[in-house]
Write a protein that holds these residues in place. Sequence first.
Motif, mmCIF file in Angstrom:
data_model
loop_
_atom_site.group_PDB
_atom_site.id
_atom_site.type_symbol
_atom_site.label_atom_id
_atom_site.label_comp_id
_atom_site.label_asym_id
_atom_site.label_seq_id
_atom_site.Cartn_x
_atom_site.Cartn_y
_atom_site.Cartn_z
ATOM 1 N N ALA A 30 44.173 -3.763 -29.432
ATOM 2 C CA ALA A 30 45.501 -3.430 -29.939
ATOM 3 C C ALA A 30 46.573 -4.373 -29.394
ATOM 4 O O ALA A 30 47.581 -4.610 -30.053
ATOM 5 N N ASP A 31 46.335 -4.945 -28.221
ATOM 6 C CA ASP A 31 47.286 -5.893 -27.636
ATOM 7 C C ASP A 31 47.297 -7.232 -28.371
ATOM 8 O O ASP A 31 48.187 -8.049 -28.154
ATOM 9 N N HIS A 32 46.311 -7.479 -29.215
ATOM 10 C CA HIS A 32 46.162 -8.771 -29.890
ATOM 11 C C HIS A 32 46.379 -8.678 -31.398
ATOM 12 O O HIS A 32 46.053 -9.610 -32.127
ATOM 13 N N THR A 33 46.956 -7.581 -31.853
ATOM 14 C CA THR A 33 47.109 -7.351 -33.291
ATOM 15 C C THR A 33 48.005 -8.389 -33.948
ATOM 16 O O THR A 33 47.712 -8.860 -35.045
ATOM 17 N N GLU A 34 49.079 -8.772 -33.296
ATOM 18 C CA GLU A 34 49.998 -9.757 -33.886
ATOM 19 C C GLU A 34 49.309 -11.107 -34.090
ATOM 20 O O GLU A 34 49.411 -11.719 -35.155
ATOM 21 N N GLY A 35 48.595 -11.564 -33.079
ATOM 22 C CA GLY A 35 47.867 -12.834 -33.202
ATOM 23 C C GLY A 35 46.773 -12.751 -34.250
ATOM 24 O O GLY A 35 46.564 -13.696 -35.016
ATOM 25 N N PHE A 36 46.094 -11.621 -34.300
ATOM 26 C CA PHE A 36 45.055 -11.431 -35.311
ATOM 27 C C PHE A 36 45.653 -11.506 -36.714
ATOM 28 O O PHE A 36 45.126 -12.176 -37.592
ATOM 29 N N ALA A 37 46.774 -10.837 -36.927
ATOM 30 C CA ALA A 37 47.413 -10.834 -38.250
ATOM 31 C C ALA A 37 47.818 -12.244 -38.664
ATOM 32 O O ALA A 37 47.634 -12.638 -39.820
ATOM 33 N N ARG A 38 48.345 -13.008 -37.731
ATOM 34 C CA ARG A 38 48.748 -14.387 -38.015
ATOM 35 C C ARG A 38 47.541 -15.241 -38.401
ATOM 36 O O ARG A 38 47.569 -15.978 -39.386
ATOM 37 N N TRP A 59 39.297 -4.428 -38.450
ATOM 38 C CA TRP A 59 40.103 -4.697 -37.254
ATOM 39 C C TRP A 59 40.860 -3.441 -36.822
ATOM 40 O O TRP A 59 40.864 -3.087 -35.646
ATOM 41 N N ASP A 60 41.497 -2.781 -37.778
ATOM 42 C CA ASP A 60 42.271 -1.585 -37.452
ATOM 43 C C ASP A 60 41.401 -0.501 -36.819
ATOM 44 O O ASP A 60 41.797 0.146 -35.851
#
Length: 67
Positions: A30-38, A59-60
Amino acid sequence: MLCDARRCSAGFQRRYLASIRFAECGGPLADHTEGFARQLAEATERGLIPDPDAVRAIWDDAAAAPG
């Protein structure tokens, strides 16, 4: 100029690996969601991900799972 899939894929992989801060590896997804989305958006734009909604759903689920 268009590049072939191998060169785009290799370039994408290099940028992805360069963007990872190894000190943060091993933490909650969950801490890496922003990077994953990018990264998912970039891979989708390049045509590397045929079903981004399925990848996002997986992922979710994984990010929501208990550590």
